[in-house]
Write an enzyme that holds these catalytic residues in place. Structure first.
Site, PDB file in Angstrom:
ATOM      1  N   SER A  52       2.506  -0.242  10.201  1.00 65.87           N
ATOM      2  CA  SER A  52       2.727  -1.624   9.652  1.00 65.87           C
ATOM      3  C   SER A  52       4.241  -2.018   9.385  1.00 65.87           C
ATOM      4  CB  SER A  52       2.031  -1.622   8.231  1.00 65.87           C
ATOM      5  OG  SER A  52       0.711  -1.767   8.620  1.00 65.87           O
ATOM      6  N   LYS A  55       5.014  -5.357  11.162  1.00 64.16           N
ATOM      7  CA  LYS A  55       4.931  -6.779  10.707  1.00 64.16           C
ATOM      8  C   LYS A  55       6.262  -7.317  10.245  1.00 64.16           C
ATOM      9  CE  LYS A  55       0.340  -5.746   8.833  1.00 64.16           C
ATOM     10  NZ  LYS A  55      -0.047  -4.437   8.727  1.00 64.16           N
ATOM     11  N   SER A 107       0.146  -5.489   3.207  1.00 65.69           N
ATOM     12  CA  SER A 107       0.262  -5.190   4.642  1.00 65.69           C
ATOM     13  C   SER A 107      -0.961  -5.603   5.181  1.00 65.69           C
ATOM     14  CB  SER A 107       0.442  -3.953   4.720  1.00 65.69           C
ATOM     15  OG  SER A 107       0.934  -3.361   5.933  1.00 65.69           O
TER      16      SER A 107
END
Length: 367
Positions: A52, A55, A107
């Site tokens: 993640s 991101k 997240s």
């Protein structure tokens, strides 16, 4: 025309010896954010999945897209994604800022997917934008396949390039605000209602100067973490990929990073420059070259280049910028400082320049 004047600044003394550090990560990098210089590395150019922390790119593109207070209606396609979530449901009303915080704090893969549809028109369109942005930033060992960081063939980066991406993203004030928030109160739903989101970054509030950035985990990538901290104007970024002891490792890596940044005084050989002035009551103006302090990774030899015009046109105001002092180390620009005029230089009354100006104004007023 610009004129260049170069001065060589010699530094006395060597580097301060600091004990070596290590991490349990498969790959790691610590950089000085201002210059991108590597302070510590371990397999920092190895291509690895990054979970993640992906991101960071998705959030940066959303911030650059702008209009973060715009509301959107969530579609089923936007939230058809597995994994972590900010709790979006079809038909929910949410702002783009809500998606930003939904990506950076809990997240949310749903937030990343919704962002892809809004900014890129589709997940596929957004992936193209992510990879285009990576190339623009010179991230040649980075490739995106998903907007959220879910495992996929060909989805990878390196510890060093992820650090560079974080440094770039933190230059955006909206991204910085979201990345550094321990929690956020948002309103979304159908109809929107109050929610509180909490950041997964455990170092926020527990490590001095920490300003983010992003956590990540999948079975394939292991624990991934990007952190940034700032003290006395010095910003350090640390990245670990596939690290079972990431929280402790980052404390050590950030401490080491700060220990390696040295403040150096830059004292050019000349204290001032004199520039010619056309059409002024004086035919020149003086500008002082100030002493400057720069931060470098270890003690280094510095070189300064002074950029200025060959001549200036009156009138000149006191304090007007008349040049730029650029400070380099090994060809890397460290700092730019404006050079300002010491005093004003008025325009000569009834000068040819003023007469032409008045004639031009008379013609305009007669039209």
């Amino acid at each position: 025309m610009l004129s260049l004047t170069t001065f060589l600044c010699l530094n006395v003394g060597g580097c301060v010896k600091v004990s070596a550090v290590s991490s349990s990560a498969v790959a790691a990098a610590v950089i000085y954010a201002d210059t991108g210089e590597i302070i510590y590395s371990k397999n920092c150019e190895e291509r690895l999945p990054m979970a993640s922390t992906t991101k960071i790119m998705s959030a940066l593109l959303l911030c650059e897209y702008g209009n973060l207070d715009r509301e959107i209606k969530v579609t089923r396609e936007m939230v058809t994604v597995e994994g972590s979530s900010m709790g979006l449901l079809p038909d929910d009303i949410v702002t783009l800022r809500g998606l930003l915080y939904g990506m950076m704090l809990p997240s949310g893969n749903d937030a990343a997917n919704a962002t892809a549809h809004v900014v890129g028109g589709s997940v596929e369109g957004f992936i193209e934008l992510m990879n285009k942005k990576a190339l623009e930033l010179g991230l040649n060992n980075t490739h995106f396949v998903t907007p959220s960081g879910l495992d996929a063939e060909g989805h990878y980066t390196t510890a060093y390039e992820l650090a560079l991406l974080a440094a770039k993203a933190l230059e955006n004030s909206d991204f910085l605000a979201a990345a550094s928030a321990k929690s956020a109160v948002l309103y979304y739903g159908n109809p929107p209602y109050r929610r509180t989101l909490t950041n997964h970054n455990k170092l926020l509030g527990s490590y001095e100067g920490l300003i983010g950035v992003k956590t990540g985990f999948t079975k394939k990538s292991g624990r991934c973490l990007v952190t940034a901290a700032e003290r006395d104007g010095k910003r350090i970024i640390a990245v670990t990929l596939h690290d079972s002891n990431d929280w402790q490792d980052h404390k050590v890596l950030l401490d080491y990073g700060f220990s390696q940044i040295k403040s150096q005084d830059v004292l050019p050989e000349t204290e001032s420059i004199t520039l010619s002035v056309v059409g002024g009551e004086q035919n020149s103006v003086t500008a002082k070259i100030p002493a400057v302090t720069v931060n470098t990774v270890g003690e280094k030899q510095l070189e300064t280049t002074l950029l200025s015009e060959d001549f200036l046109y009156a009138p000149i105001k006191a304090g007007q910028n008349v040049g730029t002092l650029c400070i380099y180390s090994d060809g890397v620009l460290l700092k730019k400082v404006d050079i300002k005029a010491d005093k004003a230089v008025p325009l000569i009354k009834n000068s040819k320049k003023e007469k032409f100006k008045n004639i031009f104004l008379d013609i305009l007023s007669a039209i």
